[in-house]
Design an enzyme around this catalytic site. Structure first.
Site, PDB file in Angstrom:
ATOM      1  CD  GLU A 114      13.022  -1.824   0.624  1.00  0.00           C
ATOM      2  OE1 GLU A 114      13.352  -2.784   1.325  1.00  0.00           O
ATOM      3  OE2 GLU A 114      13.367  -0.647   0.874  1.00  0.00           O
TER       4      GLU A 114
ATOM      5  CG  ASP B 278       9.488  -4.992   0.055  1.00  0.00           C
ATOM      6  OD1 ASP B 278       9.584  -3.939   0.703  1.00  0.00           O
ATOM      7  OD2 ASP B 278      10.437  -5.787  -0.142  1.00  0.00           O
ATOM      8  CB  ILE B 279      11.785  -3.708  -4.762  1.00  0.00           C
ATOM      9  CG1 ILE B 279      10.861  -2.784  -5.577  1.00  0.00           C
ATOM     10  CG2 ILE B 279      12.930  -4.212  -5.643  1.00  0.00           C
ATOM     11  CD1 ILE B 279      11.551  -1.560  -6.140  1.00  0.00           C
TER      12      ILE B 279
END
Length: 469
Positions: free
Chosen positions: A389, A346-347
Site C-alpha cells: 500500500e 502509505d494508505i
C-alpha cells in the site's frame, strides 16, 4: 456518358464567315465560339479550355502572326493547336506562320472538307501529345511515390503520403483510403487528400454503394458519370461527378479501397487514371503490409516494456523502474543545481481494510488511489507503486515549499474522494513523508528515499492522515 466535345475558338473580323463556320462546326460535333478581334483573345484563353484555335492572320489592330507569337509565350498555351487562315497565297504565308508557331495554315475561301480534315488531324495529334505527357507525368509521380513508400514510414504517415501522391499524380481533388472487410456495414477512413488531419473516421458503408460493390466483389468500380449511373439513383446532394474505387488486399484478404473522386469542373476519371492508380495500389499494398507489421512489432515491444516497467494492478511504475528514474533525476538535479523532492505515501490501516471489506475491495482502493495520484501529477512528475500500500512520487525542480503544497493537496483530495464501490463506501486516509534534495541527510537517491521513509514513519506515529518533513 456523352463523349467530350472539343471547344474550337474562331477569331475572325468577318462575322458572316464566322457564323457560317460555327454552324458547320456544330453540325460536325464541335463546340464553337467566336471573337471578332484579337483584343480579348489572351483573356479568353486564360479562362476557357480551348482545344483548337482558328485564327485569321489579317485581323485589324494586332495582326495574327503577332498574336500567335504572344500565345506561344504563354506556357499554358504552348501546345494549343492553331490553324492560321489567310486570304493570301498559303505558300507565301506558311513559312512565316509556321515559324511564328502556327500548327497549320489554310487558305481562304475556306474549303469545308479540307478544314474539317485538318481540324480532326490537329485534335488527334494534340490528344496523343497530351496523353503521352500525362502518361509521363503519371510515371514521374509513380516513381516519386514509390521512392517515398520504400522508407519505413508508420502506417498513418504512409496513408497520408499515398493519398497525397495519388491526388497529385492524377490531378484530382479527392483521394481517400478506407479500411473495411467485405460484407461489413462499417469502414474507417484512415487518410484523405482533401483533409490532411483526418484519421480514423468511421463511416457507414450503406451510404457508399460503390465502395460496398468493390469490397464485396473484389473488383474495380469506375463510374465516369455519377449523374447517369443507376447506382446513385435516389441519392441527393451528390457533389461527385466521377468515381474510381480500387480494392486492395493485405495478407491475402481484402482489407480496403482507394476511393478517388472528381467534382464539378474536373475532367472525368478514365482508363489512363485507372492504369496509374492501379500500379500505385499494387505497390502500396505491400508497403502498407510492411508498415502495419512494423507498427505491430513496435506495439508489442512497447507492451512488453510497459509490462516490465509497470505495476500490473495500478498501471503505475514499479519499484525497479522508479529506482532507475530517481537515480537519473538526482544526477540531473546535481548537474544543474536544482531542487528535487520525494514523497513517500502509505494508505493508513490498509490491512484492516482488507480484513473488513476483502482483498477485492482492497485492490479497488489501490487502483482508485493510483488514479487520484495520476490526475494530480504534472507531466514531469514520476509516480510509482513502491510496494503493498506504499506509493512514491518524484517532483523534479520542486523544493520543500512546493512539496508541502503538493502533500496538502493530496490529503484534501483523499478526504473528499469516495473510495470503494458506490454501495459500499470505504473510509481512506494516507500518511506522507517528504524529503528534498539536496539535503545534508540525503546525499544520493537511496538517502533521499530513506529520509522520506523516516518522515513517513513520523507522520504515522503522530496520528496518521498528515505529512511530515
Amino acid at each position: 456518358m456523352p463523349s467530350y466535345t472539343p471547344h474550337v475558338l474562331i477569331v475572325d473580323d468577318d462575322q458572316t464567315l464566322a457564323r457560317t463556320m460555327s454552324r458547320m462546326l456544330v453540325e460536325n460535333g464541335y463546340d464553337p465560339a467566336t471573337l471578332s478581334s484579337g483584343l480579348g483573345l489572351p483573356e479568353y484563353l486564360a479562362t476557357r479550355q480551348v482545344d483548337l484555335l482558328l485564327l485569321d492572320l489579317s485581323l485589324p489592330g494586332k495582326d495574327g502572326l503577332s498574336l500567335i507569337e504572344l500565345i506561344r509565350r504563354d506556357p499554358m498555351c504552348r501546345d494549343l493547336a492553331i490553324i492560321a487562315m489567310t486570304s493570301e497565297a498559303p505558300e507565301e504565308v506558311s513559312v512565316r506562320a509556321l515559324s511564328a508557331g502556327a500548327s497549320d495554315v489554310v487558305g481562304k475561301p475556306i474549303r469545308v472538307r479540307e478544314l474539317l480534315a485538318r481540324i480532326r488531324t490537329r485534335l488527334r495529334a494534340n490528344r496523343q501529345l497530351n496523353q503521352a505527357r500525362a502518361e509521363a507525368r503519371a510515371q514521374a509521380a509513380l516513381v516519386e511515390l514509390l521512392r517515398d513508400i520504400t522508407s519505413n514510414l508508420p502506417p498513418r504517415e504512409l496513408f497520408q503520403v499515398l493519398v497525397r501522391q495519388v491526388a497529385t499524380g492524377l490531378r484530382i481533388p479527392r483521394c481517400s483510403i478506407l479500411l473495411a472487410k467485405p460484407e461489413s456495414d462499417r469502414g474507417t477512413v484512415v487518410a484523405a487528400s482533401e483533409n490532411p488531419v483526418l484519421s480514423e473516421l468511421p463511416v457507414d458503408l450503406n451510404r457508399y454503394p460503390e465502395i460496398r460493390q468493390a469490397l464485396d466483389r473484389g473488383e474495380v468500380v469506375m463510374v465516369r458519370d455519377v449523374a447517369a449511373d443507376p447506382v446513385y439513383q435516389g441519392m441527393s446532394d451528390i457533389t461527385t461527378t466521377s468515381v474510381l474505387v480500387i480494392p486492395f488486399s493485405l495478407r491475402n484478404e481484402r482489407a480496403g479501397v482507394f476511393f478517388l473522386r472528381t467534382g464539378p469542373g474536373d475532367p472525368p476519371l478514365d482508363e489512363m487514371d485507372l492504369r496509374f492508380a492501379g500500379r500505385v495500389v499494387e505497390s502500396a499494398a505491400s508497403a502498407i503490409e510492411r508498415a502495419l507489421a512494423n507498427d505491430e512489432a513496435t506495439q508489442r515491444e512497447q507492451t512488453m516494456r510497459q509490462l516490465a516497467e509497470t505495476d500490473p494492478l495500478t498501471g503505475l511504475l514499479n519499484r525497479r523502474t522508479f529506482d532507475q528514474k530517481l537515480a537519473e533525476e538526482v544526477e540531473r538535479a546535481s548537474r544543474y543545481s536544482t531542487a528535487l523532492s520525494c514523497l513517500m505515501i502509505d494508505i493508513d490501516h490498509f490491512k484492516a481494510t482488507n480484513d473488513t471489506y476483502g482483498h477485492h475491495a482492497g485492490d479497488r482502493v489501490l487502483t482508485q488511489f493510483a488514479e487520484l495520484l495520476r490526475r494530480e501529477q504534472r507531466s514531469m512528475d514520476i509516480v510509482a507503486r513502491y510496494g503493498g500500500e506504499e506509493f512514491v512520487i518524484i517532483l523534479p525542480e520542486t523544493g520543500n515549499a512546493g512539496a508541502r503544497l503538493f502533500a496538502e493537496r493530496i490529503l484534501r483530495r483523499v478526504q473528499a474522494k469516495p473510495f470503494g464501490e458506490p454501495e459500499t463506501s470505504i473510509p481512506v486516509t494516507v500518511s506522507i513523508g517528504l524529503a528534498t534534495f539536496p539535503d545534508e541527510r540525503a546525499s544520493d537517491a537511496q538517502g533521499l528515499v530513506r529520509l522520506a521513509d523516516r518522515n513517513l514513519l513520523r507522520a504515522k506515529s503522530d496520528g496518521r492522515n498528515r505529512y511530515r518533513d
